[in-house]
Write an enzyme that holds these catalytic residues in place. Structure first.
Site: not given
Ligand code: SAM
Length: 286
Positions: A18, A41, A102, A120, A145-146, A166
């Site tokens: 961050h 993500h 984030s 997300e 989907d990210g 992420d």
């Molecule tokens: N970026 C966030 C932060 O810094 O606060 C933390 C993210 S965390 C490491 C990863 C996130 O990705 C989780 O909330 C998970 O549910 C989500 N996730 C998993 N696969 C995903 C996908 N294919 N597309 C989008 N989100 C996804």
């Protein structure tokens, strides 16, 4: 999708990620023209450090709590002020209770002319994420989907952008997916600043990732690694990494300073180490 970020929110890796994101966004604001942050993500956006998850896994105590309690230099405070302002703004009573994800951090840093898209995939997390930004005309929060967003949302219509990728790294092939996602997004938007987070557990796997990134042919790829302990066998998380494509020219100098000061805070036993190097820098023709 078993990964729950609530167990890790505010840990040293989150704080480092961050702070890097904050320095990139601040640099983008040297120009008047607006830009877009894409957070592929995104997570839920806000974490309660008194929740059951944070209680069961109090990683934040060696992360954000250690940073807030530390005797920090004036110079460090000045460089991370925008980040600290967000943390302090969320915890105005003085007790650390909330930690921003984030997307919320990015949102709080944006100016009127800047925009955020946060995606997300986990349905329950996406509901929470959307709730934080309801009615906010500067933010699009989408259940999506990210990996798809990373390519489909490029280029942003502002033609200036910061893209945070992420993923949870639940599967080993996530490294390969990241390199190929970057390659495809960069083909559509080569001037964006991409910040790709990865865990440091298995050093051999990270070397393969570096080779994959080099092989994309992308010309400005910076690797930033911050370790709090030596590598272990079997591999376990001992450091946090970030690849920054097209980094601000100020970033290396800033992070060298910030990390030197953060090392004794996050690795008080003296086993910490950080390294910032280029995987590919066209200017240096390496
Ligand atoms: N970026 C966030 C932060 O810094 O606060 C933390 C993210 S965390 C490491 C990863 C996130 O990705 C989780 O909330 C998970 O549910 C989500 N996730 C998993 N696969 C995903 C996908 N294919 N597309 C989008 N989100 C996804």
């Amino acid at each position: 999708m078993n990964y729950r970020h609530a167990f890790h929110a505010g840990n040293f890796a989150d704080v480092i990620k961050h702070i890097i994101l904050t320095r990139i966004i601040c640099y983008m604001q040297n120009k008047e023209k607006g830009f877009r942050v894409l957070d592929t993500h995104a997570g839920t956006g806000l974490y309660d450090l008194s929740s059951d998850e944070s209680h069961r896994s109090p990683e934040w105590k060696q992360g954000i709590q250690a940073l807030m309690d530390a005797d920090r230099s004036k110079e460090l405070n000045a460089l991370i002020k925008p980040y600290l302002d967000v943390i302090e703004g969320l915890n105005s009573s003085g007790t650390l209770k909330l930690y921003p994800g984030s997307p919320l951090l990015a949102r709080k840093l944006l100016r009127e002319q800047d925009r955020l898209t946060a995606t997300e995939l986990h349905p329950r997390d996406a509901i929470k994420l959307k709730a934080h930004f309801e009615g906010d005309h500067q933010v699009k929060a989408i259940e999506l989907d990210g990996w798809q967003a990373l390519v489909a949302h490029m280029p942003p219509k502002e033609k200036r952008g910061v893209i945070l990728v992420d993923p949870p790294f639940e599967k080993p092939q996530e490294f390969t997916r990241m390199a190929s996602g970057l390659f495809r997004a960069h083909k559509r938007f080569s001037t964006g600043t991409y910040a790709l987070w990865y865990p440091i557990k298995d050093v051999a796997q990270i070397e393969t990732f570096a080779t994959q990134l080099y092989d994309t042919g992308i010309k400005k790829v910076l690797r930033i690694e911050f370790n709090i302990a030596k590598s272990t066998n079997p591999p376990s998380l001992h450091g946090t990494g970030m690849i920054v494509v097209n980094p601000p020219f100020t970033l290396i100098k800033e992070l060298n300073f910030i990390f030197t000061e953060l090392q004794p805070i996050f690795a008080p036993e003296g086993k910490g180490k950080f390294e910032i190097d280029w995987i590919y820098n066209e200017d240096e023709k390496n």
